[in-house]
Design a protein around this motif. Structure first.
Motif, PDB file in Angstrom:
ATOM      1  N   ILE A   1     -12.176  -5.242  -4.691  1.00  0.00           N
ATOM      2  CA  ILE A   1     -11.625  -6.489  -4.218  1.00  0.00           C
ATOM      3  C   ILE A   1     -12.684  -7.760  -4.780  1.00  0.00           C
ATOM      4  O   ILE A   1     -12.519  -8.786  -5.200  1.00  0.00           O
ATOM      5  CB  ILE A   1     -11.233  -6.662  -2.976  1.00  0.00           C
ATOM      6  CG1 ILE A   1      -9.776  -5.608  -2.904  1.00  0.00           C
ATOM      7  CG2 ILE A   1     -10.998  -7.995  -2.691  1.00  0.00           C
ATOM      8  CD1 ILE A   1      -9.131  -5.624  -1.054  1.00  0.00           C
TER       9      ILE A   1
ATOM     10  N   LEU B   1      -1.666  -5.675  -5.289  1.00  0.00           N
ATOM     11  CA  LEU B   1      -2.832  -6.155  -4.771  1.00  0.00           C
ATOM     12  C   LEU B   1      -3.398  -7.509  -5.543  1.00  0.00           C
ATOM     13  O   LEU B   1      -3.990  -8.305  -5.274  1.00  0.00           O
ATOM     14  CB  LEU B   1      -3.967  -4.998  -4.819  1.00  0.00           C
ATOM     15  CG  LEU B   1      -5.200  -5.497  -4.270  1.00  0.00           C
ATOM     16  CD1 LEU B   1      -5.205  -6.140  -2.955  1.00  0.00           C
ATOM     17  CD2 LEU B   1      -6.311  -4.461  -4.489  1.00  0.00           C
TER      18      LEU B   1
ATOM     19  N   GLN C   1      -6.001  -4.959   3.975  1.00  0.00           N
ATOM     20  CA  GLN C   1      -5.027  -5.385   2.634  1.00  0.00           C
ATOM     21  C   GLN C   1      -4.704  -4.620   1.733  1.00  0.00           C
ATOM     22  O   GLN C   1      -3.707  -5.002   1.220  1.00  0.00           O
ATOM     23  CB  GLN C   1      -6.245  -6.756   2.214  1.00  0.00           C
ATOM     24  CG  GLN C   1      -5.666  -7.656   1.045  1.00  0.00           C
ATOM     25  CD  GLN C   1      -6.701  -8.562   0.511  1.00  0.00           C
ATOM     26  OE1 GLN C   1      -7.796  -8.352   0.666  1.00  0.00           O
ATOM     27  NE2 GLN C   1      -6.106  -9.664   0.121  1.00  0.00           N
ATOM     28  N   PHE C   2      -5.577  -3.722   1.536  1.00  0.00           N
ATOM     29  CA  PHE C   2      -4.991  -2.697   0.167  1.00  0.00           C
ATOM     30  C   PHE C   2      -3.504  -1.825   0.964  1.00  0.00           C
ATOM     31  O   PHE C   2      -2.548  -1.928   0.250  1.00  0.00           O
ATOM     32  CB  PHE C   2      -6.192  -1.840   0.109  1.00  0.00           C
ATOM     33  CG  PHE C   2      -5.856  -0.748  -1.062  1.00  0.00           C
ATOM     34  CD1 PHE C   2      -5.839  -1.187  -2.235  1.00  0.00           C
ATOM     35  CD2 PHE C   2      -5.048   0.320  -0.601  1.00  0.00           C
ATOM     36  CE1 PHE C   2      -5.451  -0.059  -3.533  1.00  0.00           C
ATOM     37  CE2 PHE C   2      -4.759   1.466  -1.793  1.00  0.00           C
ATOM     38  CZ  PHE C   2      -4.865   0.921  -2.919  1.00  0.00           C
TER      39      PHE C   2
ATOM     40  N   ASN D   1     -12.545   2.848   1.675  1.00  0.00           N
ATOM     41  CA  ASN D   1     -12.486   1.626   1.777  1.00  0.00           C
ATOM     42  C   ASN D   1     -13.610   0.866   1.363  1.00  0.00           C
ATOM     43  O   ASN D   1     -13.478  -0.273   0.969  1.00  0.00           O
ATOM     44  CB  ASN D   1     -12.398   1.249   3.424  1.00  0.00           C
ATOM     45  CG  ASN D   1     -11.089   1.192   3.922  1.00  0.00           C
ATOM     46  OD1 ASN D   1      -9.906   1.256   3.091  1.00  0.00           O
ATOM     47  ND2 ASN D   1     -10.762   1.325   5.340  1.00  0.00           N
TER      48      ASN D   1
ATOM     49  N   THR E   1      -0.702  -3.975   0.610  1.00  0.00           N
ATOM     50  CA  THR E   1       0.044  -4.518  -0.579  1.00  0.00           C
ATOM     51  C   THR E   1       0.310  -3.181  -1.395  1.00  0.00           C
ATOM     52  O   THR E   1       1.350  -3.044  -1.821  1.00  0.00           O
ATOM     53  CB  THR E   1      -1.099  -5.359  -1.379  1.00  0.00           C
ATOM     54  OG1 THR E   1      -2.266  -4.660  -1.526  1.00  0.00           O
ATOM     55  CG2 THR E   1      -1.185  -6.803  -0.905  1.00  0.00           C
ATOM     56  N   GLU E   2      -0.748  -2.449  -1.422  1.00  0.00           N
ATOM     57  CA  GLU E   2      -0.504  -1.146  -2.222  1.00  0.00           C
ATOM     58  C   GLU E   2       0.197  -0.002  -1.317  1.00  0.00           C
ATOM     59  O   GLU E   2       0.462   1.131  -1.981  1.00  0.00           O
ATOM     60  CB  GLU E   2      -1.805  -0.589  -2.815  1.00  0.00           C
ATOM     61  CG  GLU E   2      -2.280  -1.804  -4.046  1.00  0.00           C
ATOM     62  CD  GLU E   2      -1.394  -1.935  -5.106  1.00  0.00           C
ATOM     63  OE1 GLU E   2      -0.974  -0.875  -5.615  1.00  0.00           O
ATOM     64  OE2 GLU E   2      -1.039  -2.905  -5.547  1.00  0.00           O
TER      65      GLU E   2
ATOM     66  N   VAL F   1     -12.718   0.207  -2.032  1.00  0.00           N
ATOM     67  CA  VAL F   1     -11.493  -0.919  -2.111  1.00  0.00           C
ATOM     68  C   VAL F   1     -12.390  -2.325  -1.938  1.00  0.00           C
ATOM     69  O   VAL F   1     -12.161  -2.995  -2.618  1.00  0.00           O
ATOM     70  CB  VAL F   1     -10.722  -0.741  -1.207  1.00  0.00           C
ATOM     71  CG1 VAL F   1      -9.678  -1.780  -1.022  1.00  0.00           C
ATOM     72  CG2 VAL F   1     -10.025   0.563  -1.033  1.00  0.00           C
TER      73      VAL F   1
ATOM     74  N   ALA G   1      -2.887  -1.716  -9.824  1.00  0.00           N
ATOM     75  CA  ALA G   1      -2.702  -2.411  -8.253  1.00  0.00           C
ATOM     76  C   ALA G   1      -2.030  -3.722  -8.549  1.00  0.00           C
ATOM     77  O   ALA G   1      -2.473  -4.800  -8.103  1.00  0.00           O
ATOM     78  CB  ALA G   1      -3.921  -2.366  -7.638  1.00  0.00           C
TER      79      ALA G   1
ATOM     80  N   TYR H   1      -6.541   2.160  -9.875  1.00  0.00           N
ATOM     81  CA  TYR H   1      -7.122   3.096  -8.795  1.00  0.00           C
ATOM     82  C   TYR H   1      -6.586   4.537  -9.467  1.00  0.00           C
ATOM     83  O   TYR H   1      -5.491   4.783  -9.679  1.00  0.00           O
ATOM     84  CB  TYR H   1      -7.140   2.668  -7.422  1.00  0.00           C
ATOM     85  CG  TYR H   1      -5.499   2.492  -7.013  1.00  0.00           C
ATOM     86  CD1 TYR H   1      -5.032   1.224  -7.085  1.00  0.00           C
ATOM     87  CD2 TYR H   1      -4.802   3.573  -6.405  1.00  0.00           C
ATOM     88  CE1 TYR H   1      -3.509   1.040  -6.604  1.00  0.00           C
ATOM     89  CE2 TYR H   1      -3.842   3.451  -5.922  1.00  0.00           C
ATOM     90  CZ  TYR H   1      -3.054   2.055  -6.067  1.00  0.00           C
ATOM     91  OH  TYR H   1      -1.942   1.989  -5.332  1.00  0.00           O
TER      92      TYR H   1
ATOM     93  N   LEU I   1      -9.878   5.787  -5.461  1.00  0.00           N
ATOM     94  CA  LEU I   1      -9.403   5.893  -4.042  1.00  0.00           C
ATOM     95  C   LEU I   1      -9.372   7.339  -3.428  1.00  0.00           C
ATOM     96  O   LEU I   1      -8.531   8.227  -4.073  1.00  0.00           O
ATOM     97  CB  LEU I   1      -8.099   5.158  -4.172  1.00  0.00           C
ATOM     98  CG  LEU I   1      -7.492   4.858  -2.834  1.00  0.00           C
ATOM     99  CD1 LEU I   1      -8.180   3.983  -2.012  1.00  0.00           C
ATOM    100  CD2 LEU I   1      -5.940   4.710  -2.831  1.00  0.00           C
TER     101      LEU I   1
END
Lengths: 453, 453
Positions: free
Chosen positions: B394, B89, B373-374, B387, B377-378, B390, B86, B101, B413
């Motif tokens: 994070i 991220l 946010q994921f 989530n 970015t990803e 995630v 990632a 992930y 994920l």
């Protein structure tokens, strides 16, 4: 031939160039004309809308155009995309055909659209642009530009055809999650939108109107550019990354397509899979039958006129030579919103005119029937647009059975249907009907085509 | 270490065996008890519910159990699934951590659940079974069994928690497209359902109730078996195909996880990613911190009791030693429906009790904040369940930043959120709130646990 079902290329095999079919055309593409002077336009006419790099690609005659490294860095998250042999579908059809499909639904936005959204966002950012306006029908293009914009720090405003905006709140939510602003079109934000709402406050919208709104915003503002998800030459070229990969994957399968099938709205996923093979043929390689499949309710290739026309409803764009149903034609509200466009990409129109491809139109229930059969055998759930390609491929396979001939059929499964479940519910409950276009409206739209020279 | 973002294994590297952690446990798993005799149950007690092959797997102590070829044939459509670094991220978090992930959303049903749905359908078909009843919460499991059933010619009936049935018509449409029958639970089709509806006609349902209905159907009918999407040993074992692949992919990345994070409802995606690494540690390999992340509104690992309890609300199942909130506990209706279960898989509970894993609970808004946010970015849009993982990953990465330490963080994920857009809309519009469980209700549910020996 191997007995594999999936052909995956290593990341190192991600193409380094897009393929530009303009280099191999037996006759050049007719020029784009200025609507006032009816003379060919120059790069300066497009400068308010697009960054220079994309304008250069639009008219380039180079065969291979390099994919910038930052674009490849993003592509490689989901590319090379897999190519599958549809063995379970073949078995269900009892066909001797070898059916292959390229699966573009693995992208973050779930369709082929990111193949061009990412480079378009990249070239805009390189040109210092921080805002892009665009249109979307079903939402596949708008969501793709939304995610590409998020990666390059570009604010994206999407004018979404109102009927889809209301019917598909989840597609909108996807765009908003990626940070884009989504506006129902026709809107009060533009002159084009206001003029249409003044005539008809409940207008359901159309791709042609949404294009007018986005183009107007870009043309009037100093800091906003425009982006289109199909039709234009550079957009179709970006999609060839799929066909270039597919050529290599067919070689892995020790096979070569006899027939290639793609669904067509503006022509981008179709061109993406077909043009690299067609280019090889034009350079003396093996001949391949290429079939464009479109909705019977919006049949630009099979019922449209090959003529100069505007790309939008409010006539803000240049004149493009293409198969068109007329820029004022409003197709009925069928479920493959991505195919509801009055025109066809000029390159696709041109190769049809040259007899290099065939085209075929299907009503939507026949396409959903194929999509459900595909889902039950191959497990992936196609988007309503992709169901047109599935229908075309299944019919080719059934012909192989009738004729007792084994042919290799390749089609582009350009996206998943996760945001289109209402259509599947309607189909399964018997509520989905085939709506034809209004022939009088078509005749009128065609009679209103601009006269050129 | 390479600079790649994606680690793809060749189809030939698809695992040939699942990993059974029971072979490596320092203490054996407590036995499952008969609710009447309170004695360990035998295979005959489970025979009405499951085919013999799955019962054998449930109690097997063999380390490696062969994946049958017909299962591998279906797995290879989307497996080996990709593992990603990632990098975007990491950059956004300004963390020295290396975040990886495993992406299980590439399956046709969009989650890790097909990893067990396919072998369960296969073993049932091998045993001559043509009908399976099951339950589903958010719909990821039900849709996975629907597609697996379609491939093996098995009729699938899914008892879907009523609140999800009403809120998620599109998940239901997906199951129906694959040919399954979907029934809102509690229903009038079973005694369990009728008894609950008699007390409360508008009951929103729960996983515990839906399990009771499906188990009852299987127990009473001669021709129907039952299938469960998590909790049981064989289900968790089928999921290890993901962790086995991830070990090889981490080696490709020339790295090894310091921390592994997974979200936990019944524990299957968590066990799938973590157990192969934990097994390696138990056999003398490198130690890895393993963090199970659960919803604060349904906190079985962090607030539950490690005790014998029923797996369902109507008390039709055997007694299982697990972390439980009590089989009568009804969690609030938060959006990660797949994590709304009162108990935790016995293997996950056991390794927590042995101090081999940690656990942590988060409220849902914190998880959606991480998910957005994921996504920005990803680009991939996680399911609400995912989530939680995630968020956990994070927070581990932020800790690395604070401490100025680079650690490798691996998380699962486990699925995409395409059928969960209402939750994202609620979050983006500020309507999503954190609902806590009712402490009195929890105390009451825990006080009602069955007494054992």
């Amino acid at each position: 031939m191997s007995d594999r079902v999936k052909y995956v290329l290593e990341e190192s095999r991600l193409p380094r160039t897009w393929y530009n079919i303009q280099a191999d055309l037996p006759q050049p593409l007719p020029p784009v004309l200025h609507p006032g002077t009816k003379k060919p336009i120059g790069p300066d006419d497009l400068a308010p809308l697009f960054p220079e790099a994309l304008i250069r690609q639009e008219v380039s005659l180079e065969r291979e155009i390099e994919i910038p490294d930052p674009v490849r860095d993003i592509y490689r998250q989901w590319r090379p995309s897999p190519l599958f042999r549809a063995r379970r579908l073949e078995k269900a059809l009892q066909t001797p055909a070898r059916i292959y499909y390229k699966w573009e639904g693995v992208s973050p936005a779930g369709s082929h659209k990111p193949n061009t959204a990412v480079p378009q966002a990249y070239y805009n950012r390189e040109a210092g642009i921080r805002r892009i306006a665009t249109e979307t029908g079903a939402g596949q293009w708008g969501s793709s530009l939304a995610f590409a914009g998020a990666l390059f720090g570009i604010d994206v405003t999407v004018y979404m055809v109102r009927v889809s905006y209301n019917q598909k709140p989840y597609r909108r939510a996807l765009m908003e999650t990626w940070g884009a602003r989504c506006v129902a079109s026709p809107s009060n934000e533009t002159e084009s939108g206001r003029a249409i709402l003044a005539q008809r406050p409940d207008h359901p919208g159309s791709l042609g109107i949404a294009i007018s709104e986005a183009v107007e915003v870009a043309a009037k503002s100093g800091d906003t550019k425009y982006a289109l998800g199909s039709v234009l030459n550079h957009v179709l070229m970006h999609q060839t990354v799929a066909g270039i990969e597919a050529m290599e994957q067919m070689a892995l399968a020790e096979d070569y397509p006899d027939v290639i099938v793609g669904c067509t709205g503006g022509g981008s996923n179709f061109a993406g899979i077909a043009f690299p093979f067609l280019g090889a043929q034009l350079r003396g390689g093996r001949k391949v039958r290429i079939v464009a499949v479109e909705p019977a309710a919006c049949p630009s290739l099979t019922r449209g006129k090959y003529a100069y026309d505007f790309g939008d409803t409010s006539h803000l764009t240049p004149l493009i030579k293409m198969h068109t149903l007329g820029s004022t034609f409003t197709p009925p509200g069928f479920h493959a919103g991505g195919l509801r466009y009055h025109g066809m990409g000029p390159l696709v129109s041109h190769v049809q005119e040259l007899g290099l491809i065939e085209s075929k139109a299907y009503p939507q229930t026949a396409c959903f029937s194929a999509g459900v059969q595909f889902a039950k055998t191959e497990s992936l759930l196609p988007a309503p647009e992709a169901n047109h390609a599935v229908r075309g491929a299944i019919d080719e396979a059934l012909r192989c059975r009738e004729e007792g001939v084994s042919r290799a059929i390749l089609f582009n499964l350009c996206g998943h249907g996760h945001f289109d479940m209402q259509a599947y519910m309607d189909y399964l409950s018997g509520k989905l009907v085939d709506q034809d276009y209004n022939p009088q409206e078509l005749a009128m739209a065609l009679s209103g085509l601009p006269s050129v020279g």
